[in-house]
Design a protein around this motif. Structure first.
Motif, PDB file in Angstrom:
ATOM      1  N   ASP A   9       0.957  -1.081   0.075  1.00  0.00           N
ATOM      2  CA  ASP A   9      -0.136  -0.877   0.230  1.00  0.00           C
ATOM      3  C   ASP A   9       0.449   1.282   0.087  1.00  0.00           C
ATOM      4  OD1 ASP A   9      -2.559  -1.110   0.388  1.00  0.00           O
ATOM      5  OD2 ASP A   9      -2.223  -2.262   2.212  1.00  0.00           O
ATOM      6  N   THR A  19       1.368  -4.490   4.472  1.00  0.00           N
ATOM      7  CA  THR A  19       0.162  -4.859   5.595  1.00  0.00           C
ATOM      8  C   THR A  19      -0.199  -6.205   5.117  1.00  0.00           C
ATOM      9  OG1 THR A  19      -1.221  -3.172   4.313  1.00  0.00           O
ATOM     10  CG2 THR A  19       0.038  -1.948   6.120  1.00  0.00           C
ATOM     11  N   THR A  21      -4.105  -7.957   4.904  1.00  0.00           N
ATOM     12  CA  THR A  21      -5.362  -7.772   4.010  1.00  0.00           C
ATOM     13  C   THR A  21      -6.570  -6.917   5.192  1.00  0.00           C
ATOM     14  OG1 THR A  21      -5.644 -10.116   4.065  1.00  0.00           O
ATOM     15  CG2 THR A  21      -5.022  -9.312   1.589  1.00  0.00           C
ATOM     16  N   SER A  22      -6.175  -7.596   6.930  1.00  0.00           N
ATOM     17  CA  SER A  22      -7.242  -6.788   7.728  1.00  0.00           C
ATOM     18  C   SER A  22      -7.102  -5.378   7.457  1.00  0.00           C
ATOM     19  CB  SER A  22      -7.099  -7.975   8.304  1.00  0.00           C
ATOM     20  OG  SER A  22      -5.981  -7.910   8.487  1.00  0.00           O
ATOM     21  N   GLY A  23      -5.589  -4.931   7.537  1.00  0.00           N
ATOM     22  CA  GLY A  23      -5.181  -3.079   7.794  1.00  0.00           C
ATOM     23  C   GLY A  23      -4.394  -3.715   9.296  1.00  0.00           C
ATOM     24  N   THR A  25      -0.661  -3.952  11.168  1.00  0.00           N
ATOM     25  CA  THR A  25       0.687  -4.141  10.631  1.00  0.00           C
ATOM     26  C   THR A  25       1.081  -5.793  11.755  1.00  0.00           C
ATOM     27  OG1 THR A  25       0.790  -2.450  12.792  1.00  0.00           O
ATOM     28  CG2 THR A  25       0.672  -1.589  10.507  1.00  0.00           C
ATOM     29  N   VAL A  63      -4.734  -0.819  12.557  1.00  0.00           N
ATOM     30  CA  VAL A  63      -5.167  -0.182  11.111  1.00  0.00           C
ATOM     31  C   VAL A  63      -5.320   1.195  10.759  1.00  0.00           C
ATOM     32  CG1 VAL A  63      -7.737  -0.514  10.365  1.00  0.00           C
ATOM     33  CG2 VAL A  63      -6.706  -1.718  11.995  1.00  0.00           C
ATOM     34  N   GLU A  66      -7.151   4.783   6.123  1.00  0.00           N
ATOM     35  CA  GLU A  66      -7.158   4.111   4.390  1.00  0.00           C
ATOM     36  C   GLU A  66      -8.269   3.309   5.125  1.00  0.00           C
ATOM     37  OE1 GLU A  66      -3.528   4.380   2.134  1.00  0.00           O
ATOM     38  OE2 GLU A  66      -2.523   2.808   4.142  1.00  0.00           O
ATOM     39  N   HIS A  67      -8.091   2.239   6.179  1.00  0.00           N
ATOM     40  CA  HIS A  67      -8.187   1.237   5.798  1.00  0.00           C
ATOM     41  C   HIS A  67      -9.566   0.528   6.459  1.00  0.00           C
ATOM     42  CE1 HIS A  67      -5.191  -1.303   3.814  1.00  0.00           C
ATOM     43  NE2 HIS A  67      -4.407  -0.972   4.702  1.00  0.00           N
TER      44      HIS A  67
END
Length: 219
Positions: A9, A19, A21-23, A25, A63, A66-67
């Motif tokens: 991203d 990151t 896919t769930s956002g 870290t 998170v 942006e997510h």
């Protein structure tokens, strides 16, 4: 159940990072490589040359904005380990104005070229290699000391992301506000005569005048 995959991203200031896919870290917080910090925006080239490499790092645990869905309320809470910052935290924790389920961005801005300021203090003169090492430690200590705040907020039903970076507090907070697309900024204000920090009148007044979103100053 398959493990979450990683995706690339656009990171803070347009630099790429990883990151899930769930956002979420990586455990312990993703360290983001960034092109510059607000303190490096000075027009004086000698100022830029004096900034250690490690001051170009920042750490986000949780998170990124942006997510999150647009309809979720996002609040930035500026902390710096002072009583004024704690007053702002207590207001958020106990006041019913901000709904449970809102996403809180606990943010602190650390020094970029002097070991001193929020959370920790130390010597004013030190070689670059050692200062880089200490800046890394300072960032990790800030995450650890902010964790109890995060835990208390989660107990009250809030979602939390911690964001630690280096630079000028005023410019840095404005960039974090924009990056996470927050709806409200919550900051404490110290009385005159106190040493400057995120909660000094200078910083809070600057945010009131320049923030693109409302700023609630707790006195």
């Amino acid at each position: 159940m398959s493990a979450p995959t990683n995706s690339t991203d656009q990171g803070f200031f347009g630099v790429q990072h990883q990151t899930s896919t769930s956002g979420e870290t990586t455990p312990g917080g993703q360290v983001h490589q960034i092109a510059q910090t607000p303190v490096l925006e000075s027009g004086n080239p000698f100022d830029k040359a004096s900034i250690p490499t490690e001051a170009r790092q920042q750490q986000i645990v949780g998170v990124p904005g942006e997510h999150l869905p647009d309809h979720q309320s996002k609040v930035l809470l500026a902390l710096d380990g002072t009583e004024a910052g704690d007053k702002a935290f207590d207001y958020l924790l106990n006041n019913k104005t901000i709904a449970q389920g809102s996403h809180i961005f606990l943010t602190t801005v650390l020094p970029a070229n002097v070991l001193g300021g929020p959370w920790v203090s130390g010597p004013l003169s030190i070689d670059t290699k050692k200062q880089n090492e200490l800046l890394r430690q300072l960032r990790q200590q800030a995450v650890e000391r902010m964790s109890p705040y995060k835990n208390k907020l989660k107990e009250r039903g809030f979602n939390v992301t911690m964001h630690v970076l280096h630079g000028d507090a005023r410019a840095s907070l404005l960039k974090v506000i924009t990056y996470h697309k927050v709806d409200l900024v919550l900051i404490g204000k110290r009385n005159r005569g106190w040493k400057r920090g995120l909660t000094s009148g200078t910083v809070s007044s600057y945010l009131v005048s320049h923030s693109p979103v409302p700023v609630l100053v707790i006195k």
